[in-house]
Write an enzyme that holds these catalytic residues in place. Structure first.
Site, PDB file in Angstrom:
ATOM      1  N   ASN A  91       0.742 -12.183  13.558  1.00 51.30           N
ATOM      2  CA  ASN A  91       1.303 -10.633  12.208  1.00 51.30           C
ATOM      3  C   ASN A  91       1.482  -9.236  12.178  1.00 51.30           C
ATOM      4  O   ASN A  91       0.461  -9.072  12.975  1.00 51.30           O
ATOM      5  CB  ASN A  91      -0.197 -11.627  11.291  1.00 51.30           C
ATOM      6  CG  ASN A  91      -0.704 -10.544   9.887  1.00 51.30           C
ATOM      7  OD1 ASN A  91      -1.344 -10.424   9.803  1.00 51.30           O
ATOM      8  ND2 ASN A  91       0.847 -10.433   9.411  1.00 51.30           N
ATOM      9  N   GLY A  92       2.244  -8.527  11.785  1.00 47.13           N
ATOM     10  CA  GLY A  92       2.408  -7.581  12.401  1.00 47.13           C
ATOM     11  C   GLY A  92       4.213  -7.414  12.551  1.00 47.13           C
ATOM     12  O   GLY A  92       4.580  -8.227  12.433  1.00 47.13           O
ATOM     13  N   CYS A  95       6.744   1.116   4.735  1.00 45.28           N
ATOM     14  CA  CYS A  95       6.310   0.442   6.003  1.00 45.28           C
ATOM     15  C   CYS A  95       6.069   0.373   7.297  1.00 45.28           C
ATOM     16  O   CYS A  95       7.532  -0.626   6.812  1.00 45.28           O
ATOM     17  CB  CYS A  95       4.868  -0.340   5.718  1.00 45.28           C
ATOM     18  SG  CYS A  95       4.062  -1.414   6.527  1.00 45.28           S
ATOM     19  N   CYS A 147       3.108 -12.330   7.935  1.00 41.32           N
ATOM     20  CA  CYS A 147       2.177 -13.579   7.427  1.00 41.32           C
ATOM     21  C   CYS A 147       0.886 -13.599   7.243  1.00 41.32           C
ATOM     22  O   CYS A 147       0.790 -12.775   7.717  1.00 41.32           O
ATOM     23  CB  CYS A 147       3.167 -13.648   9.754  1.00 41.32           C
ATOM     24  SG  CYS A 147       4.678 -13.326   9.711  1.00 41.32           S
ATOM     25  N   TYR A 175      -3.392  -4.749  -2.579  1.00 40.58           N
ATOM     26  CA  TYR A 175      -2.963  -6.035  -2.865  1.00 40.58           C
ATOM     27  C   TYR A 175      -2.906  -7.702  -2.209  1.00 40.58           C
ATOM     28  O   TYR A 175      -3.029  -8.110  -2.557  1.00 40.58           O
ATOM     29  CB  TYR A 175      -1.448  -5.683  -3.055  1.00 40.58           C
ATOM     30  CG  TYR A 175      -0.442  -6.512  -3.473  1.00 40.58           C
ATOM     31  CD1 TYR A 175      -0.279  -6.954  -4.520  1.00 40.58           C
ATOM     32  CD2 TYR A 175       1.103  -6.610  -2.717  1.00 40.58           C
ATOM     33  CE1 TYR A 175       0.887  -7.708  -4.740  1.00 40.58           C
ATOM     34  CE2 TYR A 175       1.504  -7.634  -2.437  1.00 40.58           C
ATOM     35  CZ  TYR A 175       1.309  -8.281  -3.870  1.00 40.58           C
ATOM     36  OH  TYR A 175       3.092  -9.272  -4.088  1.00 40.58           O
ATOM     37  N   ASP A 230      -2.082  -1.864 -12.982  1.00 40.66           N
ATOM     38  CA  ASP A 230      -1.317  -3.220 -11.903  1.00 40.66           C
ATOM     39  C   ASP A 230      -1.346  -1.691 -10.782  1.00 40.66           C
ATOM     40  O   ASP A 230      -2.189  -1.341 -10.709  1.00 40.66           O
ATOM     41  CB  ASP A 230       0.457  -3.089 -12.357  1.00 40.66           C
ATOM     42  CG  ASP A 230       0.821  -3.873 -11.573  1.00 40.66           C
ATOM     43  OD1 ASP A 230       0.484  -4.675 -10.611  1.00 40.66           O
ATOM     44  OD2 ASP A 230       2.317  -3.823 -11.773  1.00 40.66           O
ATOM     45  N   ASP A 231      -0.786  -3.047  -9.206  1.00 43.91           N
ATOM     46  CA  ASP A 231      -1.421  -2.251  -8.201  1.00 43.91           C
ATOM     47  C   ASP A 231      -0.029  -2.162  -7.734  1.00 43.91           C
ATOM     48  O   ASP A 231      -0.691  -0.853  -6.494  1.00 43.91           O
ATOM     49  CB  ASP A 231      -1.510  -3.551  -6.878  1.00 43.91           C
ATOM     50  CG  ASP A 231      -0.905  -4.631  -7.100  1.00 43.91           C
ATOM     51  OD1 ASP A 231       0.714  -4.458  -6.835  1.00 43.91           O
ATOM     52  OD2 ASP A 231      -0.963  -5.700  -7.825  1.00 43.91           O
ATOM     53  N   CYS A 261       2.385   4.578   3.313  1.00 44.64           N
ATOM     54  CA  CYS A 261       2.646   4.263   2.592  1.00 44.64           C
ATOM     55  C   CYS A 261       2.625   5.314   1.344  1.00 44.64           C
ATOM     56  O   CYS A 261       3.400   5.565   0.068  1.00 44.64           O
ATOM     57  CB  CYS A 261       3.559   3.060   1.545  1.00 44.64           C
ATOM     58  SG  CYS A 261       1.910   1.974   1.844  1.00 44.64           S
ATOM     59  N   SER A 283      -3.047 -10.272  -9.218  1.00 47.35           N
ATOM     60  CA  SER A 283      -2.818  -9.233  -8.155  1.00 47.35           C
ATOM     61  C   SER A 283      -3.605  -7.840  -8.999  1.00 47.35           C
ATOM     62  O   SER A 283      -4.330  -7.494  -8.606  1.00 47.35           O
ATOM     63  CB  SER A 283      -2.274  -8.765  -7.029  1.00 47.35           C
ATOM     64  OG  SER A 283      -0.734  -8.150  -8.196  1.00 47.35           O
ATOM     65  N   GLY A 294       2.819 -15.024   2.909  1.00 47.35           N
ATOM     66  CA  GLY A 294       3.815 -15.717   4.135  1.00 47.35           C
ATOM     67  C   GLY A 294       4.268 -16.957   3.253  1.00 47.35           C
ATOM     68  O   GLY A 294       3.901 -18.332   3.654  1.00 47.35           O
ATOM     69  N   CYS A 322      -4.645  -1.136   7.749  1.00 50.43           N
ATOM     70  CA  CYS A 322      -3.744  -1.333   6.292  1.00 50.43           C
ATOM     71  C   CYS A 322      -4.880  -1.366   4.926  1.00 50.43           C
ATOM     72  O   CYS A 322      -5.568  -1.966   4.888  1.00 50.43           O
ATOM     73  CB  CYS A 322      -2.722  -2.494   6.381  1.00 50.43           C
ATOM     74  SG  CYS A 322      -1.615  -2.264   4.841  1.00 50.43           S
ATOM     75  N   CYS A 374      -4.761   3.374   7.884  1.00 45.23           N
ATOM     76  CA  CYS A 374      -3.480   3.574   7.495  1.00 45.23           C
ATOM     77  C   CYS A 374      -3.513   3.835   6.122  1.00 45.23           C
ATOM     78  O   CYS A 374      -3.598   3.019   5.143  1.00 45.23           O
ATOM     79  CB  CYS A 374      -2.727   2.580   7.992  1.00 45.23           C
ATOM     80  SG  CYS A 374      -1.151   3.156   8.064  1.00 45.23           S
TER      81      CYS A 374
HETATM   82  S1  SF4 Z   1       2.197   2.060   5.799  1.00 43.45           S
HETATM   83 FE1  SF4 Z   1       0.776   1.193   3.653  1.00 43.45          FE
HETATM   84  S2  SF4 Z   1       1.346  -0.934   4.024  1.00 43.45           S
HETATM   85 FE2  SF4 Z   1       2.134  -0.307   5.561  1.00 43.45          FE
HETATM   86  S3  SF4 Z   1       0.323  -0.343   6.738  1.00 43.45           S
HETATM   87 FE3  SF4 Z   1       0.475   1.447   6.340  1.00 43.45          FE
HETATM   88  S4  SF4 Z   1      -0.970   1.367   4.533  1.00 43.45           S
HETATM   89 FE4  SF4 Z   1      -0.310  -0.319   4.944  1.00 43.45          FE
END
Ligand code: SF4
Length: 506
Positions: free
Chosen positions: A144-145, A429, A44, A289, A392-393, A484, A330, A70, A283, A481
């Site tokens: 958002n989240g 994620c 979002c 991206y 690419d990302d 992923c 991207s 979104g 994040c 974070c």
């Molecule tokens: S898991 Fe990856 S996509 Fe999700 S918040 Fe953490 S860094 Fe971002």
């Protein structure tokens, strides 16, 4: 008895109904999503405007700038001190909010939302803002989240008599506000936010106030800005990304801090820290991206981060080549950084068709095979006879990457070296990004060499985790974070099913 009464789309069912066209499906043709599910989606984007005579129009412009966050539904709620109106629909911002629709949204306060659904379904019922008539008065919320302790909270609220009208996790927050025993509304909001775990950047509105808040770890971005008004006090604006301010000619003030709750009323701006002591984990994938390169998020320009990622990638895994080609859009900024660092020419050897909408008419099933080719097309004279570094990302399932590598080789490239501007995505994620489960993530179940073979590249290399973190480092030492890429989640709550690796087959 429930303390809440949900009122859906506030007397504009005709507008919402007319915008359900994207759900249409007939025996002979259907509307399909482009491309084929190997891209990640943000959940979002949110905006809020306080103190502008045309708040709905300003919110519309800001949402337009945030459309990349979104595309399934969008909504705007406005307030004029006495009434609170809310219109939302399925589709793109520009499809929903025509002049006639905006004219039905009077007031000097507005919040807005654009949604890609990961929690709850994509029905209009779950589109936002959600307007709630509660014991604490009328509240509209946009979020958002993703919350990660949903189940427990929902069960305990239901035991207290809450009746849920949507499957959206934003409703949990409003229910908690309604059930809070704190004295003032702002205390109730702080009380509610301190009970939820996960990722949220939120804007809320009552008849005469705007609230904006981020979760204590600051997963998702949220910035505050100011618009000068010729005949009165400045308007205060909030947006998921600062690129929205540019369209409004608003000045960036600062980010809303992790764990901060900001209130804007006719008396001015006040703020409180409702939670502290939790390490920040913004994040990092927003920099890789999601966010637009013309945005400043988490105190840093996205363009600068991506440029650094490309440069670092060239330092870590440079390869003899003739040309650097991005996978647009991207991959462009990282490719520019790579090309400069490697001293190689940068060429737009793949062209994205920007006029392919969110959906395309699919008269026959075989058209699905054209998914990537509908969106990307090679420039043969830039690729023929060249050793190509393709930037690419991410690689998610690997199927799209393989098609792109084949496309570049099919245009005459003699070698294709794929470079990815982040580490391998090995875990899903739970904080608002729509990743597949671990079973479907190619890097969770295969080595880099196995992935290289699958996508048919001559060489494949990812940016290292250290290289990524170095690329987003700033003087404030912002915490990120990286779950992923590492599987180390900053919160306690995750879906165990989703993090199981693929079963070993013999
Ligand atoms: S898991 Fe990856 S996509 Fe999700 S918040 Fe953490 S860094 Fe971002």
């Amino acid at each position: 008895m429930s303390q809440l009464l949900f009122q859906g789309v506030d007397g504009v069912a005709d507008i919402s109904e007319s915008l359900r066209v994207h759900n249409l499906s007939t025996d002979h043709c259907s509307l399909s999503t482009v491309p084929e599910g190997d891209e990640l989606h943000e959940e979002c984007g949110v905006v809020a405007i306080h103190g502008h005579p045309h708040a709905a129009r300003e919110a519309y412009l800001a949402l337009y700038a945030l459309q990349h966050r979104g595309q399934e539904s969008a909504g705007i709620a406005t307030a004029d001190g006495a009434h609170l109106a809310n219109i939302k629909g399925m589709g793109l911002v520009s499809e929903i909010f025509t002049d006639d629709v905006l004219a039905k949204l009077p007031g000097h306060l507005a919040i807005g939302h654009t949604r890609y659904s990961t929690t709850g379904d994509s029905a209009l019922l779950n589109a936002q803002p959600i307007r709630v008539d509660s014991t604490k008065g009328l509240i509209a919320i946009a979020h958002n989240g993703n919350l990660v302790n949903l189940g427990n909270l929902r069960a305990s609220l239901e035991r207290d008599g809450a009746y849920f009208q949507t499957t959206s996790d934003s409703e949990i927050i409003v229910q908690l506000i309604a059930h809070s025993h704190s004295g003032t509304l702002v205390d109730c909001i702080a009380d509610s936010l301190s009970q939820v775990e996960g990722a949220f950047s939120i804007v809320m509105m009552t008849r005469d106030r705007i609230f904006a808040a981020r979760d204590p770890r600051g997963f998702r971005p949220l910035s505050m800005g100011r618009m000068k008004n010729a005949h009165g006090p400045d308007s205060i604006v909030f947006a998921s990304e600062s690129c929205a301010f540019d369209l409004l000619r608003a000045e960036f003030i600062r980010d809303v801090l992790p764990g901060e709750l900001v209130m804007v009323s006719q008396d001015g701006v006040t703020s409180r820290q409702y939670a502290s002591g939790v390490p920040q984990s913004s994040c990092v994938f927003e920099h890789v991206y999601f966010a637009r390169p013309d945005s400043r998020i988490f105190g840093r320009w996205v363009q600068e981060s991506r440029d650094q990622m490309g440069r670092q990638l060239a330092r870590e895994s440079g390869v003899p080549a003739d040309v650097v080609v991005p996978v647009p859009d991207s991959g462009v900024t990282a490719a520019l950084g790579y090309a400069e660092e490697a001293g190689l020419p940068f060429r737009m050897g793949l062209i994205r068709n920007h006029y392919v909408g969110r959906t395309f008419i699919e008269p026959e099933q075989r058209v699905r095979d054209f998914g990537v080719r509908l969106k990307l097309n090679p420039v043969h004279n830039l690729l023929a006879g060249k050793r190509v570094v393709l930037i690419d990302d991410s690689i998610i399932r690997g199927t799209t990457s393989r098609k792109i590598v084949r496309m570049v080789r099919g245009a005459g490239a003699t070698e294709v070296h794929l470079r990815i501007s982040c580490p391998p995505t090995i875990s899903p994620c739970f904080y608002g990004v729509d990743t597949p489960s671990k079973r479907e993530l190619i890097a969770a179940n295969h080595s880099v060499e196995e992935i290289r073979q699958f996508i048919e590249a001559d060489t494949l290399a990812y940016l290292s985790l250290d290289g990524l973190l170095q690329s987003v480092r700033d003087e404030k030492n912002t915490g990120y974070c990286t779950a992923c890429y590492t599987g180390n989640y900053p919160t306690q709550w995750v879906d165990v099913e989703d993090i199981l690796p693929a079963a070993v087959t013999t």
